[in-house]
Design an enzyme around this catalytic site. Structure first.
Site, PDB file in Angstrom:
ATOM      1  N   TRP A  94      30.085  -4.221 -23.415  1.00 51.33           N
ATOM      2  CA  TRP A  94      30.810  -4.410 -23.645  1.00 51.33           C
ATOM      3  C   TRP A  94      30.173  -4.627 -25.606  1.00 51.33           C
ATOM      4  O   TRP A  94      31.440  -4.750 -26.332  1.00 51.33           O
ATOM      5  CB  TRP A  94      30.546  -6.128 -23.626  1.00 51.33           C
TER       6      TRP A  94
ATOM      7  N   GLU B  21       9.218 -17.587  -0.087  1.00 55.46           N
ATOM      8  CA  GLU B  21       9.321 -18.415  -0.806  1.00 55.46           C
ATOM      9  C   GLU B  21       9.646 -17.682  -2.532  1.00 55.46           C
ATOM     10  O   GLU B  21      10.007 -17.741  -3.420  1.00 55.46           O
ATOM     11  CB  GLU B  21       7.952 -19.077  -1.431  1.00 55.46           C
TER      12      GLU B  21
ATOM     13  N   GLU C 218       0.843  -1.000  -0.106  1.00 53.88           N
ATOM     14  CA  GLU C 218       0.126  -0.021  -0.014  1.00 53.88           C
ATOM     15  C   GLU C 218       1.214   0.906   0.417  1.00 53.88           C
ATOM     16  O   GLU C 218       2.191   1.074  -0.108  1.00 53.88           O
ATOM     17  CB  GLU C 218      -1.047   0.118   1.255  1.00 53.88           C
TER      18      GLU C 218
ATOM     19  N   ARG D  58      10.406 -15.019  -2.886  1.00 58.21           N
ATOM     20  CA  ARG D  58      12.348 -14.633  -2.886  1.00 58.21           C
ATOM     21  C   ARG D  58      12.826 -14.703  -3.847  1.00 58.21           C
ATOM     22  O   ARG D  58      13.530 -14.621  -3.904  1.00 58.21           O
ATOM     23  CB  ARG D  58      12.570 -13.779  -1.909  1.00 58.21           C
TER      24      ARG D  58
ATOM     25  N   TRP E 149       1.472  -0.554  -6.388  1.00 56.43           N
ATOM     26  CA  TRP E 149       2.456  -1.587  -6.160  1.00 56.43           C
ATOM     27  C   TRP E 149       2.274  -2.791  -6.882  1.00 56.43           C
ATOM     28  O   TRP E 149       2.727  -4.181  -6.752  1.00 56.43           O
ATOM     29  CB  TRP E 149       3.770  -1.209  -6.075  1.00 56.43           C
ATOM     30  N   ILE E 150       0.545  -3.336  -7.470  1.00 58.17           N
ATOM     31  CA  ILE E 150       0.416  -4.644  -7.694  1.00 58.17           C
ATOM     32  C   ILE E 150       0.692  -5.162  -9.463  1.00 58.17           C
ATOM     33  O   ILE E 150       0.170  -4.356 -10.348  1.00 58.17           O
ATOM     34  CB  ILE E 150      -1.083  -4.639  -7.338  1.00 58.17           C
TER      35      ILE E 150
ATOM     36  N   GLU F 232       9.601  -7.793  -3.845  1.00 53.84           N
ATOM     37  CA  GLU F 232       9.855  -8.591  -2.543  1.00 53.84           C
ATOM     38  C   GLU F 232      10.689  -8.565  -1.317  1.00 53.84           C
ATOM     39  O   GLU F 232      11.890 -10.000  -1.186  1.00 53.84           O
ATOM     40  CB  GLU F 232      10.199 -10.255  -3.347  1.00 53.84           C
TER      41      GLU F 232
END
Length: 424
Positions: free
Chosen positions: A379, A283, A170, A285, A199-200, A405
């Site tokens: 590169w 989990e 929230e 993460r 942020w859903i 997360e």
């Protein structure tokens, strides 16, 4: 082609890949849905996979390159997920990886989900996180905490056609997840929810939502409860964010104005939402670690071949010691992140404690993703800086790994607490 390859490997019409006869050494690391204790397993390398997991990796890699790859730039530029990609993920059985065959899922291992997330991220981290959140958060919550009636009703839909979203954060509740202000009040055989989420992930396309709200603020976090809701109940998209990276993945603010939810949609019991959130984010993460790992590998795979095609001063730029050593360093970091991620996944499968390992994997992989994707741009030189090659997109996408997360500082705090517990 992917669908036929995967389906051909199934013992039933519902499993993602077949259960195969394995050699003794691999059988010890089979790790299907049945937990294996550390004492049961013979020591093997962390990159030992079952035949099922190897087949899955190959199939998802082909799917990502052939189906997702051609759409990546367009989706990024439009900041919109192609509905055809979501549909294809369901059709290929990649949206119910751990879900039981009885509920229309693949009934495969957690590591299979991690492999899927990693391989999708090699091509597009936006598609990867859509699949990740749906599998490791939404499906797992319903599968682990839902009643039999809820599982029978929702898991088949989530495996076959309905995208899910996990609604915890929230405006005033980010790292301090349990400071949430969304409220739920009982009204007969319904609950009335009011509040805002921010942020859903997946929320723009999703039809299924797990909403965390407090039913009794006087109890603090022990009043937090998880509710099942669908978009047609009146969930409103207040704002769709415009982001630096993972642009095709929707990130929205949601508004709940007297959202009326049946009492039967309480998931896991009243006041149990805090327990669900704590356990499931550990989990999740590992899923983000896999996403960052795949992202870093994708950037590496795009940039390194170019360094052996591009010549300066009569030789390929990749053969100069300065660049060769940078690439070697990146390879070391990639391997370290890979093993940390697989280790956390295997510990989870074994039923062992994995919160520390998940935090380490997530922190390390997000750091590696930023460094490797940034180096990949350099590169490739000027072409790496253009959007045409897609290399710069990996760097933009990598920044979110240190944020969602659990920020990098939250991961360090978690790791530090384990150190303090062990040594103080």
């Amino acid at each position: 082609m992917l669908r036929s390859a995967v389906r051909a490997a199934k013992p039933t019409t519902s499993g993602l890949c077949k259960r195969v006869s394995l050699t003794p050494s691999i059988a010890a690391r089979r790790f299907s849905r049945t937990a294996v204790t550390a004492s049961d397993a013979l020591p093997t390398s962390l990159d030992t996979f079952t035949e099922e997991e190897q087949m899955l990796r190959e199939a998802v890699r082909r799917f990502a390159e052939d189906v997702v790859g051609p759409k990546v730039r367009e989706m990024d530029e439009n900041e919109m997920m192609d509905p055809a990609v979501i549909k294809a993920l369901f059709e290929q059985g990649l949206m119910g990886i751990e879900t039981s065959a009885d509920h229309g899922g693949a009934e495969s291992s957690f590591t299979s989900a991690i492999i899927t997330i990693e391989e999708l991220a090699r091509v597009d981290p936006s598609v990867s996180v859509l699949c990740d959140v749906h599998n490791t958060l939404v499906n797992t919550v319903v599968r682990k905490y839902g009643s039999k009636e809820q599982q029978d009703k929702w898991l088949p839909k989530l495996a076959e056609s309905t995208l899910g979203s996990f609604c915890l954060s929230e405006p005033a509740s980010g790292s301090d997840a349990f400071a949430l202000q969304t409220r739920a009040k009982k009204d007969g055989d319904h609950w009335i929810i009011n509040g805002t989420k921010m942020w859903i992930t997946n929320s723009y396309e999703a039809d299924f939502f797990l909403i965390f709200a407090n039913i009794d603020p006087s109890k603090g976090y022990k009043g937090i409860t998880c509710f099942i809701a669908t978009k047609d109940m009146g969930i409103k998209i207040a704002k769709k964010e415009q982001k630096l990276g993972i642009r095709a993945s929707s990130t929205c603010s949601l508004a709940f104005d007297d959202l009326r939810i049946p009492a039967e949609n309480v998931l896991g019991g009243e006041g149990k939402g805090y327990k669900i959130a704590i356990e499931i984010l550990n989990e999740g993460r590992i899923g983000i670690a896999a996403q960052m790992l795949g992202l870093a590998q994708g950037a590496f795979d795009k940039a390194v071949p170019y360094t052996f095609e591009r010549k300066q001063f009569g030789q390929a730029v990749g053969t100069f010691q300065g660049m060769a050593f940078q690439q070697a360093q990146a390879a070391v970091e990639l391997e370290a992140a890979r093993l940390l991620t697989y280790n956390a996944a295997r510990r989870k499968e074994e039923g062992r404690e994995f919160a520390r390992e998940a935090a380490i994997a997530k922190y390390a992989a997000s750091q590696v993703a930023q460094r490797v994707s940034g180096a990949a741009i350099e590169w490739a030189g000027g072409v790496g800086f253009t959007r045409e090659t897609g290399i710069e997109k990996y760097w933009r996408d990598s920044k979110i790994g240190a944020i969602y997360e659990g920020t990098s500082n939250i991961q360090l705090q978690t790791i530090a607490k384990f150190i303090q517990k062990q040594y103080s």
